[in-house]
Design a protein around this motif. Structure first.
Motif, mmCIF file in Angstrom:
data_model
loop_
_atom_site.group_PDB
_atom_site.id
_atom_site.type_symbol
_atom_site.label_atom_id
_atom_site.label_comp_id
_atom_site.label_asym_id
_atom_site.label_seq_id
_atom_site.Cartn_x
_atom_site.Cartn_y
_atom_site.Cartn_z
ATOM 1 N N THR A 275 0.833 -1.359 0.004
ATOM 2 C CA THR A 275 -0.013 0.048 0.020
ATOM 3 C C THR A 275 1.037 1.317 -0.014
ATOM 4 N N GLY A 276 0.240 2.375 -0.409
ATOM 5 C CA GLY A 276 1.086 3.619 -0.510
ATOM 6 C C GLY A 276 2.526 3.575 -1.604
ATOM 7 N N ALA A 277 2.222 2.877 -2.693
ATOM 8 C CA ALA A 277 3.219 2.307 -3.453
ATOM 9 C C ALA A 277 3.561 3.218 -4.698
ATOM 10 N N SER A 278 2.749 4.602 -4.764
ATOM 11 C CA SER A 278 3.190 5.582 -5.665
ATOM 12 C C SER A 278 4.464 6.324 -5.888
ATOM 13 N N ARG A 279 5.090 6.489 -4.544
ATOM 14 C CA ARG A 279 6.365 7.009 -4.518
ATOM 15 C C ARG A 279 6.975 6.862 -3.338
ATOM 16 N N GLY A 280 8.052 7.355 -2.621
ATOM 17 C CA GLY A 280 8.766 7.214 -1.522
ATOM 18 C C GLY A 280 9.042 5.803 -1.195
ATOM 19 N N ILE A 281 8.771 5.517 -0.004
ATOM 20 C CA ILE A 281 9.051 4.070 0.660
ATOM 21 C C ILE A 281 8.442 2.999 0.058
ATOM 22 N N GLY A 282 7.071 3.236 -0.390
ATOM 23 C CA GLY A 282 6.331 2.345 -0.972
ATOM 24 C C GLY A 282 6.768 1.895 -2.333
ATOM 25 N N LEU A 283 7.051 2.995 -3.002
ATOM 26 C CA LEU A 283 7.610 2.486 -4.448
ATOM 27 C C LEU A 283 8.881 1.832 -4.283
ATOM 28 N N SER B 108 -5.379 2.155 -8.690
ATOM 29 C CA SER B 108 -5.619 3.300 -8.254
ATOM 30 C C SER B 108 -6.808 3.205 -7.099
ATOM 31 N N VAL B 109 -6.201 3.148 -5.993
ATOM 32 C CA VAL B 109 -7.476 2.788 -4.491
ATOM 33 C C VAL B 109 -6.899 4.056 -3.731
ATOM 34 N N ASP B 110 -8.196 4.549 -3.314
ATOM 35 C CA ASP B 110 -8.210 5.344 -1.806
ATOM 36 C C ASP B 110 -8.567 4.415 -0.751
ATOM 37 N N LEU B 111 -7.639 3.996 -0.116
ATOM 38 C CA LEU B 111 -7.697 3.212 0.971
ATOM 39 C C LEU B 111 -8.493 3.574 2.150
ATOM 40 N N SER B 112 -9.129 4.583 2.133
ATOM 41 C CA SER B 112 -10.056 5.322 3.327
ATOM 42 C C SER B 112 -11.482 4.493 3.388
ATOM 43 N N THR B 113 -11.600 3.482 2.520
ATOM 44 C CA THR B 113 -12.900 2.702 2.543
ATOM 45 C C THR B 113 -12.253 1.091 2.604
ATOM 46 N N ASN C 63 1.997 -2.851 4.921
ATOM 47 C CA ASN C 63 1.197 -1.766 5.208
ATOM 48 C C ASN C 63 2.095 -0.681 5.312
ATOM 49 N N ASN C 64 2.043 0.313 4.014
ATOM 50 C CA ASN C 64 3.010 1.378 4.239
ATOM 51 C C ASN C 64 2.391 2.633 4.030
ATOM 52 N N VAL C 65 1.103 2.801 3.636
ATOM 53 C CA VAL C 65 0.295 4.060 3.670
ATOM 54 C C VAL C 65 0.642 4.878 5.012
ATOM 55 N N GLY C 66 0.577 5.981 5.119
ATOM 56 C CA GLY C 66 0.794 7.055 6.342
ATOM 57 C C GLY C 66 0.915 8.401 5.870
ATOM 58 N N GLY D 17 -1.508 7.980 15.927
ATOM 59 C CA GLY D 17 -1.910 6.852 14.868
ATOM 60 C C GLY D 17 -0.836 5.990 14.644
ATOM 61 N N LYS D 18 0.432 6.533 14.682
ATOM 62 C CA LYS D 18 1.746 5.506 14.356
ATOM 63 C C LYS D 18 1.868 4.506 15.780
ATOM 64 N N ALA D 19 1.629 5.123 16.837
ATOM 65 C CA ALA D 19 1.796 4.404 18.147
ATOM 66 C C ALA D 19 0.646 3.155 18.228
ATOM 67 N N GLU E 103 14.487 10.111 3.217
ATOM 68 C CA GLU E 103 14.707 11.220 2.333
ATOM 69 C C GLU E 103 13.420 11.014 1.234
ATOM 70 N N THR E 104 12.121 11.367 1.556
ATOM 71 C CA THR E 104 11.096 11.256 0.440
ATOM 72 C C THR E 104 10.293 12.801 0.375
ATOM 73 N N GLU E 105 9.516 12.852 -0.334
ATOM 74 C CA GLU E 105 8.761 13.954 -0.701
ATOM 75 C C GLU E 105 7.764 14.228 0.515
ATOM 76 N N LEU E 106 7.694 13.419 1.551
ATOM 77 C CA LEU E 106 6.684 13.604 2.716
ATOM 78 C C LEU E 106 7.366 14.908 3.306
ATOM 79 N N THR F 122 9.410 17.410 1.583
ATOM 80 C CA THR F 122 9.573 18.758 0.736
ATOM 81 C C THR F 122 8.357 18.911 -0.104
ATOM 82 N N ARG F 123 7.297 18.206 -0.254
ATOM 83 C CA ARG F 123 6.546 18.522 -1.087
ATOM 84 C C ARG F 123 5.555 20.040 -0.487
ATOM 85 N N GLU F 124 4.810 20.454 -1.223
ATOM 86 C CA GLU F 124 4.367 21.824 -0.652
ATOM 87 C C GLU F 124 3.541 21.741 0.550
HETATM 88 P P1 NAP Z 1 4.815 9.518 0.971
HETATM 89 O O1 NAP Z 1 6.224 9.763 0.144
HETATM 90 O O2 NAP Z 1 4.169 10.552 1.184
HETATM 91 O O3 NAP Z 1 4.001 8.248 0.423
HETATM 92 C C1 NAP Z 1 2.813 8.098 0.961
HETATM 93 C C2 NAP Z 1 2.139 6.945 0.152
HETATM 94 O O4 NAP Z 1 0.835 6.654 0.449
HETATM 95 C C3 NAP Z 1 2.032 7.434 -1.383
HETATM 96 O O5 NAP Z 1 2.221 6.467 -2.236
HETATM 97 C C4 NAP Z 1 0.418 7.902 -1.264
HETATM 98 O O6 NAP Z 1 -0.120 7.769 -2.680
HETATM 99 C C5 NAP Z 1 -0.092 6.929 -0.259
HETATM 100 N N1 NAP Z 1 -1.287 7.119 0.218
HETATM 101 C C6 NAP Z 1 -1.501 8.185 1.128
HETATM 102 N N2 NAP Z 1 -2.969 8.065 1.544
HETATM 103 C C7 NAP Z 1 -3.587 7.152 0.717
HETATM 104 C C8 NAP Z 1 -4.730 6.757 0.757
HETATM 105 N N3 NAP Z 1 -5.748 7.172 1.410
HETATM 106 N N4 NAP Z 1 -5.079 5.530 -0.128
HETATM 107 C C9 NAP Z 1 -4.159 4.999 -0.964
HETATM 108 N N5 NAP Z 1 -2.602 5.582 -0.909
HETATM 109 C C10 NAP Z 1 -2.530 6.427 -0.057
HETATM 110 O O7 NAP Z 1 5.585 9.025 2.112
HETATM 111 P P2 NAP Z 1 6.824 8.196 2.591
HETATM 112 O O8 NAP Z 1 7.899 9.289 3.323
HETATM 113 O O9 NAP Z 1 7.150 7.537 1.455
HETATM 114 O O10 NAP Z 1 6.266 7.229 3.598
HETATM 115 C C11 NAP Z 1 5.704 5.955 3.568
HETATM 116 C C12 NAP Z 1 5.313 5.463 5.215
HETATM 117 O O11 NAP Z 1 6.641 5.676 5.866
HETATM 118 C C13 NAP Z 1 4.379 6.333 5.813
HETATM 119 O O12 NAP Z 1 3.664 5.386 6.478
HETATM 120 C C14 NAP Z 1 5.381 7.184 6.877
HETATM 121 O O13 NAP Z 1 4.492 7.465 7.925
HETATM 122 C C15 NAP Z 1 6.395 6.167 7.067
HETATM 123 N N6 NAP Z 1 7.515 6.939 7.584
HETATM 124 C C16 NAP Z 1 8.194 7.818 6.652
HETATM 125 C C17 NAP Z 1 9.123 8.525 7.067
HETATM 126 C C18 NAP Z 1 9.932 9.837 6.335
HETATM 127 O O14 NAP Z 1 10.848 10.474 6.848
HETATM 128 N N7 NAP Z 1 9.670 9.905 5.245
HETATM 129 C C19 NAP Z 1 9.887 8.541 8.426
HETATM 130 C C20 NAP Z 1 9.294 7.279 9.175
HETATM 131 C C21 NAP Z 1 8.070 6.630 8.778
HETATM 132 P P3 NAP Z 1 -1.118 8.833 -3.343
HETATM 133 O O15 NAP Z 1 -1.064 10.176 -2.750
HETATM 134 O O16 NAP Z 1 -0.920 8.758 -4.496
HETATM 135 O O17 NAP Z 1 -2.458 8.155 -2.769
#
Ligand code: NAP
Length: 262
Positions: free
Chosen positions: A13-21, A60-65, A88-91, A157-159, A188-191, A193-195
């Motif tokens: 889950t959450g595979a479009s970018r960052g850690i999930g990708l 393409s899924v919004d996992l809020s359901t 389970n990577n979405v966050g 939420g994470k706890a 190092e992800t867009e989490l 740096t993005r807007e």
């Molecule tokens: P990210 O770049 O923001 O990626 C989050 C991913 O979740 C995206 O693929 C996003 O895709 C997807 N997503 C968000 N809401 C969703 C929904 N309702 N339904 C389906 N997909 C959804 O974050 P990341 O930095 O890679 O982080 C991934 C995980 O690692 C998260 O759980 C985060 O809390 C954890 N983490 C990150 C860091 C960090 O510093 N980056 C540190 C500790 C833990 P769409 O927006 O396209 O849906």
């Protein structure tokens, strides 16, 4: 080391970018078949699907359901015949710089949903398909045990996710299904740096320079740098592999030494 992941079926889950990708890419490189879910099918994810010869499918899924979680897992079952690994990577994190009293129920609900309930729903969908020898890896954060008033709903939420992960491991472990958690420090992800990400939000609120803020953040790691998404993926893959066959109910930090206690 051969991780024996070739031919295994994973849902990420959450595979479009960052850690999930990065996890999806690493699983594909190991020969696993992957169903990758996110709301947006980014060019990077599409390219991965195109290069995979059918081994990676993106939805393409919004996992809020619950319906969306069922559809994502259903894709793995119908396309690949089952599920062996659920990641389970979405966050999501939205810094709340106005203090506790400024945070609305709506904001709390968002933070708890994206960081806990999305994983609960995907787990509910996948569990009936997970046979002995399969496993779940939940991506939490070191913030699950480092409470921070700038990100109340994220850390709560994470706890809860880490706690859920441990409780589930007790229920399903005797049936041969493993459950583990990976807790990264800053990655190092867009989490960041993005807007609407962490750095621009903090920069707007306290008026510091973004580069200086990120540099200060990196200095909190003993290694002096953020973790790379690929490095988190390596830990996830190890836990997902049968090399970790007796690693269960555990939490693995990857934080460049940011946590200074033993
Ligand atoms: P990210 O770049 O923001 O990626 C989050 C991913 O979740 C995206 O693929 C996003 O895709 C997807 N997503 C968000 N809401 C969703 C929904 N309702 N339904 C389906 N997909 C959804 O974050 P990341 O930095 O890679 O982080 C991934 C995980 O690692 C998260 O759980 C985060 O809390 C954890 N983490 C990150 C860091 C960090 O510093 N980056 C540190 C500790 C833990 P769409 O927006 O396209 O849906």
């Amino acid at each position: 080391m051969d991780l024996h992941l070739s031919g295994r079926v994973a849902v990420v889950t959450g595979a479009s970018r960052g850690i999930g990708l990065a996890v999806t890419r690493a699983l594909a490189e190991e020969g696993a078949r992957v169903v990758a879910g996110a709301r947006t099918l980014t060019p990077d994810l599409r390219a991965l699907v195109a290069a995979s010869g059918g081994a990676v499918r993106a939805l393409s899924v919004d996992l809020s359901t619950q319906e969306a979680a069922d559809r994502l897992v259903g894709e793995a079952v119908s396309a690949f015949g089952g599920v062996d690994v659920l990641v389970n990577n979405v966050g999501g994190v939205r810094p709340r710089m106005g203090g506790f009293l400024s945070i609305t129920d709506e904001q709390w609900t968002w933070g708890l949903d994206v960081n806990l309930l999305v994983a609960v729903r995907a787990t509910r969908a996948a569990l009936p398909h997970l046979k002995a020898g399969s496993n779940i890896v939940n991506v939490s954060t070191v913030m699950s045990f480092l409470a921070d008033p700038d990100v109340y709903d994220y850390t709560a939420g994470k706890a809860a996710l880490s706690n859920f992960s441990k409780a589930l491991s007790k229920e399903v472990g005797p049936k041969g299904v493993r459950v583990n958690t990976v807790s990264p420090g800053p990655v190092e992800t867009e989490l960041w740096t993005r807007e609407d990400g962490i750095a621009p939000t903090v920069v707007r609120a306290v008026g510091v320079d973004q580069e200086a803020f990120l540099k200060e953040m990196a200095s909190r790691m003993v290694t002096g740098r953020f973790t790379k998404a690929e490095e988190v993926a390596d830990v996830v893959l190890f836990l997902a592999s049968d090399r970790a066959a007796n690693v269960h109910g555990s939490d693995f930090s990857i934080d460049g030494g940011m946590i200074t206690t033993m």
